[in-house]
Write a protein that holds these residues in place. Structure first.
Motif, PDB file in Angstrom:
ATOM      1  N   HIS A 156      -7.055   0.705   0.585  1.00  0.00           N
ATOM      2  CA  HIS A 156      -7.296   2.139   0.544  1.00  0.00           C
ATOM      3  C   HIS A 156      -7.174   2.615  -0.904  1.00  0.00           C
ATOM      4  O   HIS A 156      -6.140   2.413  -1.551  1.00  0.00           O
ATOM      5  CB  HIS A 156      -6.287   2.876   1.418  1.00  0.00           C
ATOM      6  CG  HIS A 156      -6.700   4.271   1.767  1.00  0.00           C
ATOM      7  ND1 HIS A 156      -6.839   5.258   0.823  1.00  0.00           N
ATOM      8  CD2 HIS A 156      -7.009   4.844   2.959  1.00  0.00           C
ATOM      9  CE1 HIS A 156      -7.208   6.382   1.413  1.00  0.00           C
ATOM     10  NE2 HIS A 156      -7.322   6.161   2.709  1.00  0.00           N
ATOM     11  N   PRO A 157      -8.217   3.246  -1.435  1.00  0.00           N
ATOM     12  CA  PRO A 157      -8.215   3.576  -2.859  1.00  0.00           C
ATOM     13  C   PRO A 157      -7.435   4.822  -3.224  1.00  0.00           C
ATOM     14  O   PRO A 157      -7.241   5.091  -4.408  1.00  0.00           O
ATOM     15  CB  PRO A 157      -9.704   3.785  -3.156  1.00  0.00           C
ATOM     16  CG  PRO A 157     -10.257   4.301  -1.870  1.00  0.00           C
ATOM     17  CD  PRO A 157      -9.493   3.595  -0.784  1.00  0.00           C
ATOM     18  N   LEU A 158      -6.950   5.581  -2.236  1.00  0.00           N
ATOM     19  CA  LEU A 158      -6.369   6.882  -2.564  1.00  0.00           C
ATOM     20  C   LEU A 158      -4.935   7.083  -2.114  1.00  0.00           C
ATOM     21  O   LEU A 158      -4.177   7.760  -2.799  1.00  0.00           O
ATOM     22  CB  LEU A 158      -7.231   8.002  -1.951  1.00  0.00           C
ATOM     23  CG  LEU A 158      -8.705   8.035  -2.356  1.00  0.00           C
ATOM     24  CD1 LEU A 158      -9.417   9.170  -1.631  1.00  0.00           C
ATOM     25  CD2 LEU A 158      -8.850   8.197  -3.859  1.00  0.00           C
ATOM     26  N   THR A 159      -4.535   6.527  -0.978  1.00  0.00           N
ATOM     27  CA  THR A 159      -3.243   6.910  -0.427  1.00  0.00           C
ATOM     28  C   THR A 159      -2.053   6.467  -1.264  1.00  0.00           C
ATOM     29  O   THR A 159      -0.978   7.030  -1.139  1.00  0.00           O
ATOM     30  CB  THR A 159      -3.068   6.356   0.998  1.00  0.00           C
ATOM     31  OG1 THR A 159      -3.337   4.951   0.987  1.00  0.00           O
ATOM     32  CG2 THR A 159      -4.010   7.034   1.958  1.00  0.00           C
ATOM     33  N   GLN A 160      -2.238   5.465  -2.120  1.00  0.00           N
ATOM     34  CA  GLN A 160      -1.110   5.066  -2.961  1.00  0.00           C
ATOM     35  C   GLN A 160      -0.732   6.163  -3.957  1.00  0.00           C
ATOM     36  O   GLN A 160       0.328   6.125  -4.554  1.00  0.00           O
ATOM     37  CB  GLN A 160      -1.397   3.756  -3.707  1.00  0.00           C
ATOM     38  CG  GLN A 160      -2.614   3.809  -4.633  1.00  0.00           C
ATOM     39  CD  GLN A 160      -3.829   3.231  -3.968  1.00  0.00           C
ATOM     40  OE1 GLN A 160      -4.127   3.577  -2.827  1.00  0.00           O
ATOM     41  NE2 GLN A 160      -4.537   2.355  -4.646  1.00  0.00           N
ATOM     42  N   HIS A 161      -1.613   7.157  -4.103  1.00  0.00           N
ATOM     43  CA  HIS A 161      -1.326   8.261  -5.009  1.00  0.00           C
ATOM     44  C   HIS A 161      -0.769   9.469  -4.261  1.00  0.00           C
ATOM     45  O   HIS A 161      -0.529  10.502  -4.863  1.00  0.00           O
ATOM     46  CB  HIS A 161      -2.601   8.676  -5.759  1.00  0.00           C
ATOM     47  CG  HIS A 161      -3.276   7.529  -6.446  1.00  0.00           C
ATOM     48  ND1 HIS A 161      -2.711   6.866  -7.507  1.00  0.00           N
ATOM     49  CD2 HIS A 161      -4.457   6.913  -6.206  1.00  0.00           C
ATOM     50  CE1 HIS A 161      -3.526   5.896  -7.900  1.00  0.00           C
ATOM     51  NE2 HIS A 161      -4.582   5.904  -7.127  1.00  0.00           N
ATOM     52  N   LYS A 162      -0.590   9.337  -2.949  1.00  0.00           N
ATOM     53  CA  LYS A 162      -0.118  10.456  -2.152  1.00  0.00           C
ATOM     54  C   LYS A 162       1.316  10.202  -1.713  1.00  0.00           C
ATOM     55  O   LYS A 162       1.677   9.103  -1.295  1.00  0.00           O
ATOM     56  CB  LYS A 162      -1.016  10.644  -0.920  1.00  0.00           C
ATOM     57  CG  LYS A 162      -0.704  11.888  -0.106  1.00  0.00           C
ATOM     58  CD  LYS A 162      -1.697  12.035   1.044  1.00  0.00           C
ATOM     59  CE  LYS A 162      -1.391  13.291   1.847  1.00  0.00           C
ATOM     60  NZ  LYS A 162      -2.302  13.456   2.985  1.00  0.00           N
ATOM     61  N   GLU A 163       2.143  11.235  -1.813  1.00  0.00           N
ATOM     62  CA  GLU A 163       3.552  11.114  -1.455  1.00  0.00           C
ATOM     63  C   GLU A 163       3.694  10.649  -0.007  1.00  0.00           C
ATOM     64  O   GLU A 163       3.045  11.164   0.903  1.00  0.00           O
ATOM     65  CB  GLU A 163       4.246  12.478  -1.615  1.00  0.00           C
ATOM     66  CG  GLU A 163       5.760  12.410  -1.511  1.00  0.00           C
ATOM     67  CD  GLU A 163       6.411  11.727  -2.693  1.00  0.00           C
ATOM     68  OE1 GLU A 163       7.552  11.267  -2.556  1.00  0.00           O
ATOM     69  OE2 GLU A 163       5.770  11.652  -3.758  1.00  0.00           O
ATOM     70  N   PRO A 176      -1.792  -5.653  -1.464  1.00  0.00           N
ATOM     71  CA  PRO A 176      -2.349  -4.307  -1.533  1.00  0.00           C
ATOM     72  C   PRO A 176      -3.135  -3.907  -0.290  1.00  0.00           C
ATOM     73  O   PRO A 176      -3.413  -2.732  -0.094  1.00  0.00           O
ATOM     74  CB  PRO A 176      -3.248  -4.363  -2.769  1.00  0.00           C
ATOM     75  CG  PRO A 176      -3.549  -5.811  -2.969  1.00  0.00           C
ATOM     76  CD  PRO A 176      -2.329  -6.551  -2.507  1.00  0.00           C
ATOM     77  N   GLU A 177      -3.495  -4.886   0.555  1.00  0.00           N
ATOM     78  CA  GLU A 177      -4.198  -4.549   1.788  1.00  0.00           C
ATOM     79  C   GLU A 177      -3.268  -3.879   2.814  1.00  0.00           C
ATOM     80  O   GLU A 177      -3.743  -3.313   3.795  1.00  0.00           O
ATOM     81  CB  GLU A 177      -4.801  -5.804   2.430  1.00  0.00           C
ATOM     82  CG  GLU A 177      -5.849  -6.496   1.572  1.00  0.00           C
ATOM     83  CD  GLU A 177      -5.232  -7.539   0.645  1.00  0.00           C
ATOM     84  OE1 GLU A 177      -5.999  -8.305   0.025  1.00  0.00           O
ATOM     85  OE2 GLU A 177      -3.988  -7.584   0.543  1.00  0.00           O
ATOM     86  N   ILE A 178      -1.965  -3.981   2.594  1.00  0.00           N
ATOM     87  CA  ILE A 178      -1.000  -3.348   3.496  1.00  0.00           C
ATOM     88  C   ILE A 178      -0.705  -1.937   2.999  1.00  0.00           C
ATOM     89  O   ILE A 178      -0.287  -1.753   1.863  1.00  0.00           O
ATOM     90  CB  ILE A 178       0.307  -4.150   3.581  1.00  0.00           C
ATOM     91  CG1 ILE A 178       0.065  -5.506   4.238  1.00  0.00           C
ATOM     92  CG2 ILE A 178       1.359  -3.368   4.369  1.00  0.00           C
ATOM     93  CD1 ILE A 178       1.297  -6.391   4.303  1.00  0.00           C
ATOM     94  N   MET A 179      -0.925  -0.970   3.864  1.00  0.00           N
ATOM     95  CA  MET A 179      -0.565   0.405   3.545  1.00  0.00           C
ATOM     96  C   MET A 179       0.697   0.763   4.321  1.00  0.00           C
ATOM     97  O   MET A 179       0.729   0.657   5.554  1.00  0.00           O
ATOM     98  CB  MET A 179      -1.690   1.369   3.905  1.00  0.00           C
ATOM     99  CG  MET A 179      -1.419   2.792   3.455  1.00  0.00           C
ATOM    100  SD  MET A 179      -2.835   3.895   3.695  1.00  0.00           S
ATOM    101  CE  MET A 179      -2.732   4.182   5.448  1.00  0.00           C
ATOM    102  N   SER A 187     -11.152  10.757  11.713  1.00  0.00           N
ATOM    103  CA  SER A 187     -11.542   9.352  11.653  1.00  0.00           C
ATOM    104  C   SER A 187     -11.339   8.923  10.217  1.00  0.00           C
ATOM    105  O   SER A 187     -11.650   9.663   9.279  1.00  0.00           O
ATOM    106  CB  SER A 187     -13.004   9.204  12.073  1.00  0.00           C
ATOM    107  OG  SER A 187     -13.425   7.866  12.016  1.00  0.00           O
ATOM    108  N   ASP A 188     -10.812   7.727  10.010  1.00  0.00           N
ATOM    109  CA  ASP A 188     -10.389   7.317   8.673  1.00  0.00           C
ATOM    110  C   ASP A 188     -11.559   7.155   7.702  1.00  0.00           C
ATOM    111  O   ASP A 188     -12.623   6.635   8.057  1.00  0.00           O
ATOM    112  CB  ASP A 188      -9.610   5.995   8.742  1.00  0.00           C
ATOM    113  CG  ASP A 188      -8.231   6.170   9.363  1.00  0.00           C
ATOM    114  OD1 ASP A 188      -7.665   7.264   9.225  1.00  0.00           O
ATOM    115  OD2 ASP A 188      -7.740   5.214   9.989  1.00  0.00           O
ATOM    116  N   PRO A 206     -17.349   3.457   5.989  1.00  0.00           N
ATOM    117  CA  PRO A 206     -16.003   3.687   6.520  1.00  0.00           C
ATOM    118  C   PRO A 206     -15.470   2.482   7.293  1.00  0.00           C
ATOM    119  O   PRO A 206     -16.214   1.585   7.674  1.00  0.00           O
ATOM    120  CB  PRO A 206     -16.202   4.898   7.443  1.00  0.00           C
ATOM    121  CG  PRO A 206     -17.462   5.549   6.961  1.00  0.00           C
ATOM    122  CD  PRO A 206     -18.329   4.424   6.486  1.00  0.00           C
ATOM    123  N   SER A 207     -14.187   2.498   7.528  1.00  0.00           N
ATOM    124  CA  SER A 207     -13.488   1.384   8.171  1.00  0.00           C
ATOM    125  C   SER A 207     -14.044   1.065   9.556  1.00  0.00           C
ATOM    126  O   SER A 207     -14.439   1.963  10.302  1.00  0.00           O
ATOM    127  CB  SER A 207     -11.999   1.713   8.322  1.00  0.00           C
ATOM    128  OG  SER A 207     -11.446   2.231   7.146  1.00  0.00           O
TER     129      SER A 207
END
Length: 289
Positions: free
Chosen positions: A76-83, A92-95, A112-113, A120-121
């Motif tokens: 996921h390219p974005l959620t690592q930047h979200k609190e 990195p494939e594990i969120m 939907s993700d 999309p996924s």
């Protein structure tokens, strides 16, 4: 220790509703799964749209290995930047999705993700590590049933229309963190808005579903903002119909595997300030048509 293949005739699917959701038994996800088992699970995913597993005490490595049996895993390219969301440096494939008293988070909107991506996924496999004492359920909605439930006039109106999807909610969260302006600019260039059909055809079953969602769909192409919002709001509301839903109570070592092509989901935020910890891997998908 030699791990034996799991054979397909042990699998059992217990439906949770008449439309979607089934509890899977007769499989141990710590073991090496026979290809026939994977095929049956893939078929069941399309049929039931969400598969639930209980008592699966798997490691991160086993979680990754299980996900890879269904396709390439995405990062996921974005959620690592979200609190509240982070990815593991070693995988990195594990969120990791974690909510605490200090950083309460949830996804309490029907969605939907990553519909803002060109492809999309396909689906996600989410496992629970820590569950709250009460609350914190996740719901899924059958968007194929939602499409079937539309009146004929609406079906004819939306046939052939496309809508734009954008990752604005993530941008808003990133802007709240100092020093992210340059990063947001780079990500905007890398992930511009995507255009998808409002009525999506499932690539396996051929069934039609409603493919718009409130967080990420911005407008209908070729319509005014007022016309877009009126029609989109009507379509968004279909996910809230109880007849189209299944609800899952999390407990440690439980897993949900959902088809992102035919469902939306909603994480209920009724457990704060309790601790909830889940980890997710996501199978890459293809372009909607």
């Amino acid at each position: 220790m030699v791990m034996l293949d799991v054979v397909a005739d042990k699998l059992h699917f217990e439906p949770m509703t008449v439309r979607l959701g089934a509890v899977v038994s007769g499989v141990d996800l710590r073991e090496t799964l026979d290809q026939d088992v994977i095929n049956q699970l893939s078929d069941a995913l399309v049929k039931y749209k969400v598969l639930f597993f209980r008592g699966q005490d798997i490691t991160r490595e086993q979680h990754l290995a299980f996900g890879r049996r269904f396709g390439e895993l995405e990062i996921h390219p974005l959620t690592q930047h979200k609190e509240g969301f982070k990815t593991q440096d070693i995988a990195p494939e594990i969120m990791v999705v974690e909510s605490t008293a200090k950083t309460p988070i949830t996804a309490d909107e029907w969605h939907s993700d990553v519909t803002w991506r060109k492809e999309p996924s396909l689906g996600s496999i989410l496992r629970c590590i820590v569950s709250p004492k009460v609350g914190g359920d996740t719901l899924w909605a059958d968007m194929e049933a939602a499409y079937d439930g539309l009146d004929q006039q609406t079906k004819e109106e939306i046939e052939g229309l496309t809508a734009m999807h954008d990752w604005k909610p993530f941008r808003q969260a990133m802007y709240a963190q100092p020093g992210t302006e340059t990063l947001v600019k780079e990500l905007k260039a890398k992930y511009p808005p995507s255009e998808h059909p409002i009525v999506r055809t499932h690539p396996v079953s051929g069934r039609k579903s409603i493919y718009v969602n409130n967080p990420f769909t911005t407008n209908i192409k070729g319509k005014s903002r007022e016309e877009s919002m009126e029609l989109l709001t009507k379509l968004y509301r279909t996910a809230s119909t109880p007849d189209y839903q299944v609800r899952f109570r999390w407990e440690p070592h439980s897993i949900a595997f959902w088809d992102n092509r035919s469902t939306q989901h909603y994480a209920v935020g009724d457990f704060f300030p309790e601790h909830r910890l889940l980890e997710r891997v996501t199978v890459s998908g293809d372009r909607p048509f």
